[in-house]
Design a protein around this motif. Sequence first.
Motif, PDB file in Angstrom:
ATOM      1  N   GLY A  96      -1.639  11.424 -12.307  1.00 35.88           N
ATOM      2  CA  GLY A  96      -2.380  11.346 -11.067  1.00 35.88           C
ATOM      3  C   GLY A  96      -1.793   9.655 -10.347  1.00 35.88           C
ATOM      4  N   HIS A  97      -2.380   9.514  -9.469  1.00 35.64           N
ATOM      5  CA  HIS A  97      -2.281   8.341  -8.820  1.00 35.64           C
ATOM      6  C   HIS A  97      -2.721   7.667  -7.555  1.00 35.64           C
ATOM      7  CE1 HIS A  97       1.001  10.159  -6.864  1.00 35.64           C
ATOM      8  NE2 HIS A  97       0.444  10.035  -6.186  1.00 35.64           N
ATOM      9  N   ILE A  98      -3.287   6.995  -7.275  1.00 37.97           N
ATOM     10  CA  ILE A  98      -4.361   6.673  -5.491  1.00 37.97           C
ATOM     11  C   ILE A  98      -3.054   7.071  -4.542  1.00 37.97           C
ATOM     12  CG2 ILE A  98      -5.235   4.897  -4.816  1.00 37.97           C
ATOM     13  CD1 ILE A  98      -5.803   3.070  -7.203  1.00 37.97           C
ATOM     14  N   PRO A  99      -3.950   7.787  -3.559  1.00 41.35           N
ATOM     15  CA  PRO A  99      -3.101   7.585  -2.688  1.00 41.35           C
ATOM     16  C   PRO A  99      -2.682   6.828  -1.744  1.00 41.35           C
ATOM     17  CG  PRO A  99      -5.604   9.373  -3.010  1.00 41.35           C
ATOM     18  CD  PRO A  99      -5.197   7.812  -3.745  1.00 41.35           C
ATOM     19  N   GLN A 100      -1.551   6.807  -1.043  1.00 43.84           N
ATOM     20  CA  GLN A 100      -0.530   5.895  -0.059  1.00 43.84           C
ATOM     21  C   GLN A 100      -0.032   4.828  -1.441  1.00 43.84           C
ATOM     22  OE1 GLN A 100      -0.642   5.691   2.548  1.00 43.84           O
ATOM     23  NE2 GLN A 100      -2.145   7.991   3.153  1.00 43.84           N
ATOM     24  N   ALA A 101      -0.421   5.161  -2.521  1.00 41.62           N
ATOM     25  CA  ALA A 101       0.708   4.204  -3.222  1.00 41.62           C
ATOM     26  C   ALA A 101       1.930   4.761  -4.321  1.00 41.62           C
ATOM     27  CB  ALA A 101       0.116   3.993  -5.168  1.00 41.62           C
ATOM     28  N   LEU A 102       2.688   3.749  -4.021  1.00 45.79           N
ATOM     29  CA  LEU A 102       4.378   3.687  -4.384  1.00 45.79           C
ATOM     30  C   LEU A 102       4.186   3.548  -5.570  1.00 45.79           C
ATOM     31  CD1 LEU A 102       5.809   1.985  -0.849  1.00 45.79           C
ATOM     32  CD2 LEU A 102       5.577   4.274  -1.425  1.00 45.79           C
ATOM     33  N   LEU A 103       4.955   4.544  -6.250  1.00 49.72           N
ATOM     34  CA  LEU A 103       5.738   3.874  -7.368  1.00 49.72           C
ATOM     35  C   LEU A 103       6.731   3.418  -7.993  1.00 49.72           C
ATOM     36  CD1 LEU A 103       6.230   4.996 -10.921  1.00 49.72           C
ATOM     37  CD2 LEU A 103       7.549   6.448 -10.312  1.00 49.72           C
ATOM     38  N   LEU A 104       6.537   1.780  -8.605  1.00 51.49           N
ATOM     39  CA  LEU A 104       7.880   0.391  -8.560  1.00 51.49           C
ATOM     40  C   LEU A 104       6.818   0.005 -10.068  1.00 51.49           C
ATOM     41  CD1 LEU A 104      10.201  -0.934  -7.753  1.00 51.49           C
ATOM     42  CD2 LEU A 104       8.718  -2.104  -6.578  1.00 51.49           C
ATOM     43  N   PRO A 105       7.749   0.293 -11.225  1.00 45.68           N
ATOM     44  CA  PRO A 105       7.420   0.382 -12.484  1.00 45.68           C
ATOM     45  C   PRO A 105       7.762  -1.161 -12.815  1.00 45.68           C
ATOM     46  CG  PRO A 105       8.329   2.455 -12.954  1.00 45.68           C
ATOM     47  CD  PRO A 105       8.185   2.170 -11.530  1.00 45.68           C
ATOM     48  N   HIS A 106       6.632  -1.938 -13.167  1.00 47.09           N
ATOM     49  CA  HIS A 106       7.169  -3.191 -13.357  1.00 47.09           C
ATOM     50  C   HIS A 106       8.522  -3.806 -13.892  1.00 47.09           C
ATOM     51  CE1 HIS A 106       6.025  -4.387 -17.371  1.00 47.09           C
ATOM     52  NE2 HIS A 106       5.112  -3.045 -17.467  1.00 47.09           N
ATOM     53  N   PRO A 107       9.005  -3.061 -14.940  1.00 42.92           N
ATOM     54  CA  PRO A 107      10.290  -4.088 -15.307  1.00 42.92           C
ATOM     55  C   PRO A 107      11.639  -3.011 -14.169  1.00 42.92           C
ATOM     56  CG  PRO A 107       9.340  -1.796 -16.900  1.00 42.92           C
ATOM     57  CD  PRO A 107       8.524  -1.760 -15.590  1.00 42.92           C
ATOM     58  N   ARG A 108      11.610  -2.887 -12.747  1.00 44.22           N
ATOM     59  CA  ARG A 108      11.896  -2.628 -12.284  1.00 44.22           C
ATOM     60  C   ARG A 108      12.133  -3.298 -10.960  1.00 44.22           C
ATOM     61  NH1 ARG A 108      11.955   4.066 -12.089  1.00 44.22           N
ATOM     62  NH2 ARG A 108      12.012   4.634 -13.839  1.00 44.22           N
ATOM     63  N   ILE A 109      10.886  -3.545 -11.199  1.00 36.48           N
ATOM     64  CA  ILE A 109      10.587  -5.494  -9.608  1.00 36.48           C
ATOM     65  C   ILE A 109      11.684  -5.732  -9.616  1.00 36.48           C
ATOM     66  CG2 ILE A 109       9.304  -7.045  -8.564  1.00 36.48           C
ATOM     67  CD1 ILE A 109       6.712  -4.845  -9.617  1.00 36.48           C
ATOM     68  N   SER A 110      12.123  -6.196  -8.465  1.00 35.98           N
ATOM     69  CA  SER A 110      13.370  -7.300  -8.492  1.00 35.98           C
ATOM     70  C   SER A 110      13.932  -7.906  -6.813  1.00 35.98           C
ATOM     71  CB  SER A 110      15.003  -6.242  -8.857  1.00 35.98           C
ATOM     72  OG  SER A 110      14.898  -5.397  -8.120  1.00 35.98           O
ATOM     73  N   ALA A 111      14.376  -8.227  -6.891  1.00 31.56           N
ATOM     74  CA  ALA A 111      14.783  -8.278  -5.200  1.00 31.56           C
ATOM     75  C   ALA A 111      15.384  -7.565  -4.663  1.00 31.56           C
ATOM     76  CB  ALA A 111      15.204  -9.996  -4.825  1.00 31.56           C
ATOM     77  N   ASP A 112      16.401  -6.501  -5.147  1.00 30.04           N
ATOM     78  CA  ASP A 112      17.009  -5.698  -4.569  1.00 30.04           C
ATOM     79  C   ASP A 112      15.658  -4.476  -4.322  1.00 30.04           C
ATOM     80  OD1 ASP A 112      19.463  -6.902  -4.462  1.00 30.04           O
ATOM     81  OD2 ASP A 112      20.215  -5.938  -7.158  1.00 30.04           O
ATOM     82  N   ALA A 113      15.346  -4.311  -5.457  1.00 28.05           N
ATOM     83  CA  ALA A 113      13.759  -3.009  -5.126  1.00 28.05           C
ATOM     84  C   ALA A 113      12.798  -2.937  -3.876  1.00 28.05           C
ATOM     85  CB  ALA A 113      13.648  -2.754  -6.200  1.00 28.05           C
ATOM     86  N   LEU A 114      12.670  -4.470  -3.124  1.00 28.90           N
ATOM     87  CA  LEU A 114      12.293  -4.612  -1.806  1.00 28.90           C
ATOM     88  C   LEU A 114      12.516  -5.003  -1.111  1.00 28.90           C
ATOM     89  CD1 LEU A 114      10.254  -7.505  -3.974  1.00 28.90           C
ATOM     90  CD2 LEU A 114       9.443  -4.688  -4.475  1.00 28.90           C
ATOM     91  N   THR A 115      13.809  -5.354  -0.736  1.00 28.49           N
ATOM     92  CA  THR A 115      15.060  -5.388   0.365  1.00 28.49           C
ATOM     93  C   THR A 115      14.318  -4.693   1.360  1.00 28.49           C
ATOM     94  OG1 THR A 115      16.564  -3.622  -0.594  1.00 28.49           O
ATOM     95  CG2 THR A 115      16.922  -5.778  -0.490  1.00 28.49           C
ATOM     96  N   GLU A 116      13.624  -3.454   1.714  1.00 20.45           N
ATOM     97  CA  GLU A 116      13.056  -2.723   2.785  1.00 20.45           C
ATOM     98  C   GLU A 116      11.933  -3.769   3.390  1.00 20.45           C
ATOM     99  OE1 GLU A 116      10.857   0.922   2.086  1.00 20.45           O
ATOM    100  OE2 GLU A 116      12.370   1.110   0.613  1.00 20.45           O
ATOM    101  N   TYR A 117      11.202  -4.104   2.739  1.00 17.54           N
ATOM    102  CA  TYR A 117      10.225  -4.532   3.019  1.00 17.54           C
ATOM    103  C   TYR A 117      10.103  -6.756   3.385  1.00 17.54           C
ATOM    104  CZ  TYR A 117       8.472  -1.128  -0.012  1.00 17.54           C
ATOM    105  OH  TYR A 117       8.304  -0.266  -0.077  1.00 17.54           O
ATOM    106  N   PRO A 118      10.349  -6.695   4.632  1.00 11.64           N
ATOM    107  CA  PRO A 118       9.266  -7.658   5.086  1.00 11.64           C
ATOM    108  C   PRO A 118       9.189  -8.930   4.394  1.00 11.64           C
ATOM    109  CG  PRO A 118       8.498  -6.077   7.200  1.00 11.64           C
ATOM    110  CD  PRO A 118       9.278  -6.144   5.772  1.00 11.64           C
ATOM    111  N   THR A 119       9.581 -10.349   4.050  1.00  9.58           N
ATOM    112  CA  THR A 119       9.276 -11.160   3.827  1.00  9.58           C
ATOM    113  C   THR A 119       7.381 -11.488   3.066  1.00  9.58           C
ATOM    114  OG1 THR A 119       9.459 -12.832   4.210  1.00  9.58           O
ATOM    115  CG2 THR A 119      11.766 -12.103   2.741  1.00  9.58           C
ATOM    116  N   ASP A 120       6.878 -11.462   4.281  1.00 11.88           N
ATOM    117  CA  ASP A 120       5.654 -11.694   3.936  1.00 11.88           C
ATOM    118  C   ASP A 120       5.497 -10.499   4.167  1.00 11.88           C
ATOM    119  OD1 ASP A 120       6.004 -10.249   6.408  1.00 11.88           O
ATOM    120  OD2 ASP A 120       5.143 -11.225   7.986  1.00 11.88           O
ATOM    121  N   THR A 121       5.647  -8.809   3.788  1.00 15.28           N
ATOM    122  CA  THR A 121       4.513  -7.935   2.975  1.00 15.28           C
ATOM    123  C   THR A 121       3.686  -8.664   1.461  1.00 15.28           C
ATOM    124  OG1 THR A 121       6.137  -6.354   3.690  1.00 15.28           O
ATOM    125  CG2 THR A 121       4.862  -5.688   2.536  1.00 15.28           C
ATOM    126  N   LEU A 122       2.164  -8.104   2.373  1.00 12.06           N
ATOM    127  CA  LEU A 122       1.145  -8.094   1.178  1.00 12.06           C
ATOM    128  C   LEU A 122       1.854  -7.150  -0.076  1.00 12.06           C
ATOM    129  CD1 LEU A 122      -0.642  -9.733  -0.016  1.00 12.06           C
ATOM    130  CD2 LEU A 122      -2.780  -8.238   0.902  1.00 12.06           C
TER     131      LEU A 122
END
Length: 130
Positions: free
Chosen positions: A58-84
């Motif tokens: 169960g998760h919040i609607p519209q939430a994407l899964l990205l477990p904190h150990p997997r957060i990296s620059a590579d994991a965020l490449t599809e998002y502009p740098t000013d994405t909140l």
Amino acid sequence: MSSMVSRPQVASADLALAHFSALLQCETDCYDVHHAISNGRQDFVLLDVRGEAAYQAGHIPQALLLPHPRISADALTEYPTDTLFVVYCAGPHCNGADKAALKLAKLGRPVKKMLGGITGWLDEGFLLQS
């Protein structure tokens, strides 16, 4: 006679203004996230930073899964740098959102933590998606 509440010196209005302004720059709450999602005003990426099993349960609607150990620059490449990014975990007993927010901040990404996590979301009466 003073109480335990007023016995420590009370912060000046200027100090309180700076403190609470800083908090609101780094935090949001379940109601504000729900309101933004429900009214088509979502101007952030909502990240569930728990593990996959918890997300699938169960998760919040519209939430994407990205477990904190997997957060990296590579994991965020599809998002502009000013994405909140708004991050959440299980709740007040969990520091996964803090770990995620720290990683995002170190990567130079705008980030806020959603106070309460899943526990707070459910306490507000909002539904989860599975």
